[in-house]
Design a protein around this motif. Structure first.
Motif, PDB file in Angstrom:
ATOM      1  N   PRO A  16     -10.403 -12.667   5.266  1.00 45.53           N
ATOM      2  CA  PRO A  16     -11.531 -11.778   4.994  1.00 45.53           C
ATOM      3  C   PRO A  16     -11.052 -10.594   4.148  1.00 45.53           C
ATOM      4  O   PRO A  16     -10.089  -9.924   4.512  1.00 45.53           O
ATOM      5  CB  PRO A  16     -11.982 -11.315   6.378  1.00 45.53           C
ATOM      6  CG  PRO A  16     -11.221 -12.155   7.353  1.00 45.53           C
ATOM      7  CD  PRO A  16      -9.991 -12.619   6.677  1.00 45.53           C
ATOM      8  N   ALA A  23     -13.642  -8.623   2.176  1.00 38.84           N
ATOM      9  CA  ALA A  23     -14.878  -8.146   1.556  1.00 38.84           C
ATOM     10  C   ALA A  23     -15.206  -6.691   1.905  1.00 38.84           C
ATOM     11  O   ALA A  23     -16.077  -6.098   1.282  1.00 38.84           O
ATOM     12  CB  ALA A  23     -16.049  -9.039   1.973  1.00 38.84           C
ATOM     13  N   PHE A  56     -15.552  -2.618   2.748  1.00 40.77           N
ATOM     14  CA  PHE A  56     -15.705  -1.466   1.862  1.00 40.77           C
ATOM     15  C   PHE A  56     -14.403  -0.696   1.647  1.00 40.77           C
ATOM     16  O   PHE A  56     -14.163  -0.151   0.589  1.00 40.77           O
ATOM     17  CB  PHE A  56     -16.706  -0.469   2.475  1.00 40.77           C
ATOM     18  CG  PHE A  56     -18.133  -0.784   2.176  1.00 40.77           C
ATOM     19  CD1 PHE A  56     -18.570  -0.880   0.863  1.00 40.77           C
ATOM     20  CD2 PHE A  56     -19.051  -0.958   3.202  1.00 40.77           C
ATOM     21  CE1 PHE A  56     -19.899  -1.147   0.582  1.00 40.77           C
ATOM     22  CE2 PHE A  56     -20.384  -1.223   2.929  1.00 40.77           C
ATOM     23  CZ  PHE A  56     -20.808  -1.318   1.615  1.00 40.77           C
ATOM     24  N   THR A 115     -13.603   2.121   3.347  1.00 40.58           N
ATOM     25  CA  THR A 115     -14.003   3.538   3.252  1.00 40.58           C
ATOM     26  C   THR A 115     -12.859   4.490   3.626  1.00 40.58           C
ATOM     27  O   THR A 115     -12.840   5.629   3.175  1.00 40.58           O
ATOM     28  CB  THR A 115     -15.201   3.845   4.180  1.00 40.58           C
ATOM     29  OG1 THR A 115     -14.897   3.349   5.479  1.00 40.58           O
ATOM     30  CG2 THR A 115     -16.478   3.211   3.686  1.00 40.58           C
ATOM     31  N   GLU A 129      -7.533  -4.557  -0.789  1.00 44.11           N
ATOM     32  CA  GLU A 129      -6.587  -5.679  -0.661  1.00 44.11           C
ATOM     33  C   GLU A 129      -5.731  -5.844  -1.921  1.00 44.11           C
ATOM     34  O   GLU A 129      -4.737  -6.542  -1.915  1.00 44.11           O
ATOM     35  CB  GLU A 129      -7.348  -6.985  -0.385  1.00 44.11           C
ATOM     36  CG  GLU A 129      -8.084  -7.025   0.952  1.00 44.11           C
ATOM     37  CD  GLU A 129      -9.412  -6.275   0.957  1.00 44.11           C
ATOM     38  OE1 GLU A 129      -9.852  -5.826  -0.131  1.00 44.11           O
ATOM     39  OE2 GLU A 129     -10.013  -6.125   2.039  1.00 44.11           O
ATOM     40  N   GLN A 150     -19.316 -12.644   0.719  1.00 46.25           N
ATOM     41  CA  GLN A 150     -20.131 -12.143   1.838  1.00 46.25           C
ATOM     42  C   GLN A 150     -21.222 -11.285   1.203  1.00 46.25           C
ATOM     43  O   GLN A 150     -20.920 -10.296   0.534  1.00 46.25           O
ATOM     44  CB  GLN A 150     -19.248 -11.310   2.778  1.00 46.25           C
ATOM     45  CG  GLN A 150     -19.951 -10.863   4.044  1.00 46.25           C
ATOM     46  CD  GLN A 150     -19.059  -9.959   4.912  1.00 46.25           C
ATOM     47  OE1 GLN A 150     -18.002  -9.500   4.487  1.00 46.25           O
ATOM     48  NE2 GLN A 150     -19.497  -9.709   6.123  1.00 46.25           N
ATOM     49  N   LEU A 162     -22.284  -6.570   3.852  1.00 52.37           N
ATOM     50  CA  LEU A 162     -21.114  -6.288   4.681  1.00 52.37           C
ATOM     51  C   LEU A 162     -21.550  -6.021   6.120  1.00 52.37           C
ATOM     52  O   LEU A 162     -21.809  -4.887   6.510  1.00 52.37           O
ATOM     53  CB  LEU A 162     -20.323  -5.117   4.104  1.00 52.37           C
ATOM     54  CG  LEU A 162     -19.754  -5.417   2.715  1.00 52.37           C
ATOM     55  CD1 LEU A 162     -18.833  -4.314   2.253  1.00 52.37           C
ATOM     56  CD2 LEU A 162     -19.021  -6.750   2.684  1.00 52.37           C
ATOM     57  N   GLY A 172     -19.802  -6.900   8.858  1.00 48.80           N
ATOM     58  CA  GLY A 172     -18.710  -6.902   9.819  1.00 48.80           C
ATOM     59  C   GLY A 172     -17.817  -8.135   9.734  1.00 48.80           C
ATOM     60  O   GLY A 172     -18.151  -9.128   9.090  1.00 48.80           O
ATOM     61  N   LEU A 173     -16.674  -8.030  10.438  1.00 45.39           N
ATOM     62  CA  LEU A 173     -15.657  -9.080  10.369  1.00 45.39           C
ATOM     63  C   LEU A 173     -16.163 -10.416  10.931  1.00 45.39           C
ATOM     64  O   LEU A 173     -15.866 -11.484  10.386  1.00 45.39           O
ATOM     65  CB  LEU A 173     -14.409  -8.603  11.138  1.00 45.39           C
ATOM     66  CG  LEU A 173     -13.209  -9.518  11.160  1.00 45.39           C
ATOM     67  CD1 LEU A 173     -12.734  -9.841   9.743  1.00 45.39           C
ATOM     68  CD2 LEU A 173     -12.063  -8.875  11.946  1.00 45.39           C
ATOM     69  N   ALA A 233     -18.240 -11.973   8.353  1.00 44.33           N
ATOM     70  CA  ALA A 233     -17.400 -12.460   7.244  1.00 44.33           C
ATOM     71  C   ALA A 233     -16.827 -13.836   7.588  1.00 44.33           C
ATOM     72  O   ALA A 233     -16.850 -14.759   6.772  1.00 44.33           O
ATOM     73  CB  ALA A 233     -16.283 -11.460   6.957  1.00 44.33           C
ATOM     74  N   LEU A 277      -6.164 -10.998   8.255  1.00 44.01           N
ATOM     75  CA  LEU A 277      -6.880  -9.891   7.617  1.00 44.01           C
ATOM     76  C   LEU A 277      -6.202  -9.556   6.287  1.00 44.01           C
ATOM     77  O   LEU A 277      -4.975  -9.431   6.205  1.00 44.01           O
ATOM     78  CB  LEU A 277      -6.917  -8.650   8.508  1.00 44.01           C
ATOM     79  CG  LEU A 277      -7.645  -8.802   9.840  1.00 44.01           C
ATOM     80  CD1 LEU A 277      -7.869  -7.431  10.474  1.00 44.01           C
ATOM     81  CD2 LEU A 277      -8.979  -9.526   9.691  1.00 44.01           C
ATOM     82  N   GLY A 278      -7.037  -9.407   5.267  1.00 43.74           N
ATOM     83  CA  GLY A 278      -6.512  -9.216   3.915  1.00 43.74           C
ATOM     84  C   GLY A 278      -5.891  -7.865   3.661  1.00 43.74           C
ATOM     85  O   GLY A 278      -5.291  -7.642   2.603  1.00 43.74           O
TER      86      GLY A 278
END
Ligand code: UTP
Length: 289
Positions: free
Chosen positions: A8, A10, A12, A14, A26, A102, A105, A107-108, A111, A128-129
């Motif tokens: 995953p 995708a 944000f 933040t 990533e 995705q 967005l 959430g994981l 995704a 996780l990326g």
């Protein structure tokens, strides 16, 4: 057999703004290599060559990075820099990489749901990326070895100091060895005195296809997102879940301080930088005193 991996990537990002306003977190480099390339390398080193990367808006550079760039290749060829040429070709040929976007967005958990058709009825690894794990045996390999023994969903965990448990997703259950726990609890950021253990979820999973049903049934949780931890908690009602305490050092490059630490540690490990960079660090710290 675990033959597929899902990364995953995708989100944000933040916590890393403004750097991540127009570029994927990533793709933030640790020295000269984007974070996600370390993650893809971990898959390859664990024997997985079919990789699905979950991308989204603003994440095109991830696809470009693993794509061929023949113009660049011929430019490097002209310079007769064989090492660099091989390095670039290696990235392009690393694995069989697929992409899916995705759309929102959410959430994981959401995704990962995008991997449903790609993974079908097979178990798969999730990495996780934005998380690099440095280890002698690749962590995904450690997870696959455990899965092959127990045929259960496996969650990678790392031991964290007791007083820091409230920053992490924490697992609880019955230890069946120094490294393995049969789970009966999954809690997000527990209070120190209520935490079932100091084993924190570490960004690597082996999931069975049953996770997709669980995600479908998972209501929106924290941040109004579909959380993977919530889906796993639902799954735990019907299936055995296990935590593997991994051997390795985890780096979450999604937060700025850890990113800095990762860069410094990786630079000190690189032969061409180790000496001069260590001298520079010592001098800088001394001057600041
Ligand atoms: P994070 O929990 O770090 O979330 O995601 P985030 O949104 O990317 O980052 P912050 O909290 O806003 O800074 C962990 C991994 O899951 C992916 C991210 O790209 C990251 O690699 N992710 C997260 C998705 O693919 N989709 C999502 O909806 C959320």
């Amino acid at each position: 057999m675990v033959k597929k991996a899902v990364i995953p990537a995708a989100g944000f990002g933040t916590r890393f703004l403004p750097a991540t306003k127009a570029q994927p977190k990533e793709m933030l480099p640790i020295i000269d290599t984007p974070t996600i390339q370390y993650v893809v390398q971990e898959c390859v080193d664990s024997g997985i060559e079919d990789i699905l990367i979950i991308t989204g808006r603003g994440k095109r550079s991830i696809e470009d990075h693993f794509d061929r760039n023949t113009e660049l290749e011929s430019r490097i060829k002209e310079k007769e820099d064989e090492t660099l040429y091989n390095q670039i070709r290696h990235i392009e040929d690393m694995a069989n990489i697929h992409y899916i976007r995705q759309k929102e967005l959410n959430g994981l958990g959401d995704a990962i749901y995008y991997a449903k058709d790609h993974c079908g009825h097979e178990p798969f690894a999730v990495l996780l990326g934005d998380t690099i794990i440095n280890s002698v045996i690749p962590v995904t390999q450690q997870m696959i070895d455990t899965f092959e023994q127990y045929h259960q969903t496996i969650i990678a965990v790392e031991t964290v100091p007791r007083d820091k448990v409230s920053r992490y997703g924490i697992v609880g259950g019955e230890k069946i060895s120094d490294h393995l726990m049969q789970l009966n609890e999954l809690v997000e950021k527990p209070d120190v005195d209520k935490s079932p253990s100091n084993w924190a979820i570490a960004g690597r999973y082996i999931l069975t296809p049953e996770i997709f049903d669980a995600i479908e049934k998972t209501p929106r949780g924290k941040g109004n997102e579909i959380q993977l931890t919530d889906a796993l908690r639902l799954l735990m009602k019907h299936e055995n879940l296990m935590a593997l305490s991994i051997e390795g050092q985890r780096y979450d490059i999604g937060n700025k301080l850890d990113y800095l630490k990762t860069t410094v540690e990786f630079a000190l490990r690189r032969k061409e930088f180790a000496g001069p960079f260590a001298d520079f660090l010592k001098e800088t710290v001394n001057n600041m005193k």
